[in-house]
Design a protein around this motif. Structure first.
Motif, mmCIF file in Angstrom:
data_model
loop_
_atom_site.group_PDB
_atom_site.id
_atom_site.type_symbol
_atom_site.label_atom_id
_atom_site.label_comp_id
_atom_site.label_asym_id
_atom_site.label_seq_id
_atom_site.Cartn_x
_atom_site.Cartn_y
_atom_site.Cartn_z
ATOM 1 N N ILE A 17 0.975 -1.260 -0.017
ATOM 2 C CA ILE A 17 0.016 0.050 0.077
ATOM 3 C C ILE A 17 0.962 1.255 -0.045
ATOM 4 O O ILE A 17 0.823 2.189 -0.793
ATOM 5 N N LYS A 18 1.871 1.265 0.973
ATOM 6 C CA LYS A 18 2.731 2.488 0.807
ATOM 7 C C LYS A 18 3.534 2.645 -0.317
ATOM 8 O O LYS A 18 3.773 3.864 -0.613
ATOM 9 N N GLN A 19 3.957 1.527 -1.118
ATOM 10 C CA GLN A 19 4.516 1.685 -2.192
ATOM 11 C C GLN A 19 3.814 2.072 -3.309
ATOM 12 O O GLN A 19 4.058 3.324 -4.036
ATOM 13 N N LYS A 20 2.400 1.545 -3.588
ATOM 14 C CA LYS A 20 1.757 1.969 -4.590
ATOM 15 C C LYS A 20 1.193 3.437 -4.537
ATOM 16 O O LYS A 20 0.702 3.934 -5.406
ATOM 17 N N LYS A 24 0.616 9.832 -3.786
ATOM 18 C CA LYS A 24 -0.554 10.502 -2.757
ATOM 19 C C LYS A 24 -0.463 10.803 -1.578
ATOM 20 O O LYS A 24 -0.847 11.656 -0.912
ATOM 21 N N ILE A 25 0.428 9.710 -0.768
ATOM 22 C CA ILE A 25 1.037 10.059 0.469
ATOM 23 C C ILE A 25 1.854 11.204 0.752
ATOM 24 O O ILE A 25 1.636 11.932 1.277
ATOM 25 N N ARG A 26 2.674 11.305 -0.481
ATOM 26 C CA ARG A 26 3.738 12.607 -0.009
ATOM 27 C C ARG A 26 2.820 13.734 -0.461
ATOM 28 O O ARG A 26 3.281 14.681 0.113
ATOM 29 N N ASP A 113 -7.555 -0.198 -9.801
ATOM 30 C CA ASP A 113 -9.050 -0.452 -9.616
ATOM 31 C C ASP A 113 -9.175 0.099 -8.021
ATOM 32 O O ASP A 113 -10.192 0.699 -7.625
ATOM 33 N N LEU A 114 -8.274 -0.135 -7.164
ATOM 34 C CA LEU A 114 -8.580 0.078 -5.756
ATOM 35 C C LEU A 114 -8.549 1.753 -5.752
ATOM 36 O O LEU A 114 -9.294 2.124 -5.013
#
Length: 345
Positions: A17-20, A24-26, A113-114
């Motif tokens: 999750i953190k990689q994909k 958006k996290i940054r 898709d997620l």
């Protein structure tokens, strides 16, 4: 930023999750919180009240995802859940949907898709929140607070909306139709009500145009509140527009009446919340305080077609509006006279 809880006993999913979603996290679009089972998930929900979306597996130790769904539906109807599981058979999908799942994604996860599902679900949550806010601010909720509405919208969310209160920096305007009492004394109820509604409709349109909120109708007077950036400027713009629109209205020869208004505006800190009786289920979402009282007294002191503000507010808007000093007036509960200005244009 949207906060998302991921519930899965596969610890490597957190890394994926953190990689994909690292971009958006940054960019502070997503913030992820993680739990290994339903028990930990409920603990995280207690700690992070601003979580908007739960992504949950089904098969987990201690508490499975379907049980977690039931707990979430009981405690927070605004919070939406998406099941992410290898168990993609119709029976599990139907159970998940019946327990309140917003969507269902099968493993192995298609992260594109997620992402689409996350964005769609969060947009749905935001729409519900905006609707609740609109209900609260536009005086609908207090008119229909019965058991049916509470059950439909979720008791917890409605109660939070009802009993939420805060101190806000805002502007309030009292707009009175001068001499309308004479109409109500000399005409039939139908004439009085229809005429008053026509005049109010003119005022409301201009208030809404400047993103104001109609707080209440009081007899032949409208109380409007303006919040957010440049709220005093927008309040004055709305009132100037109202004065112009009212002056353009034709005289009513049958009733012998030409509409005119008097307006008082004041700005500053005020208390915003639901005031009234819980026993009677009559709550009025409104603003109260000295700032509001002064605005009402400025309106009472205003002459026909006059818009009055205090000297303090004049200093804030004098570069944007043409004003004229009126003088000092005595006000109840004020030790010293208040210097007032008339807004011309």
């Amino acid at each position: 930023m949207s906060k998302i809880l991921v519930v899965d006993d596969e610890s490597d999913l957190e890394i994926l999750i953190k990689q994909k979603f690292r971009q958006k996290i940054r960019q502070n679009e997503y913030e992820f919180v993680f739990a290994l089972n339903g028990i930990q998930a409920l603990e995280q929900l207690e700690q992070h009240r601003d979580i908007e979306l739960v992504l949950s597996d089904i098969n987990m130790p201690e508490m499975d995802g379907l049980t977690l769904l039931s707990k979430i539906s009981e405690n927070n109807s605004l919070l939406k859940s998406v099941i992410v599981s290898a168990y993609g058979d119709m029976e599990n999908i139907r159970i998940a949907m019946n327990r309140g799942a917003f969507d269902f994604i099968t493993k192995p996860v298609d992260f594109k898709d997620l992402e689409i599902t996350i964005d769609r679900t969060i947009a749905h949550v935001q729409q519900i929140k905006h609707t609740l806010q609109a209900l609260k601010e536009n005086d609908i909720l207090r008119m229909y607070v019965d058991e049916t509405v509470l059950n439909f919208m979720g008791k917890k969310e409605v109660e939070m909306a009802i009993f939420d209160n805060e101190t806000v920096d805002a502007s309030v305007a009292f707009i009175d139709i001068v001499g309308f009492t004479k109409i109500s004394e000399n005409n039939s109820p139908d004439v009085v009500v229809n005429l008053l509604n026509d005049y109010f409709d003119v005022m409301v349109k201009e208030i809404i145009n400047e993103k104001g909120i109609v707080d209440k109708f009081m007899g032949d007077c409208v109380m409007a509140v303006f919040k957010g950036s440049y709220h005093l400027d927008r309040a004055i713009d709305a009132c100037l527009a109202i004065r112009d629109r009212i002056q353009e209205l034709p005289a009513r020869s049958k009733e012998g009446f030409k509409p005119k208004i008097s307006i008082g505006i004041n700005s500053g800190e005020m208390v915003s919340g639901n005031i009234g009786s819980c026993t009677l289920r009559r709550l009025d979402y409104t603003v109260i305080g000295d700032v509001v009282n002064v605005a009402a007294r400025l309106q009472s002191a205003a002459a026909t077609n006059q818009i009055l503000i205090s000297e303090e507010n004049y200093e804030r808007i004098k570069e944007s509006f043409s004003c004229r000093k009126v003088g000092s007036i005595e006000m109840k509960n004020k030790k010293n006279p208040v210097v007032v200005y008339e807004v011309i244009s």
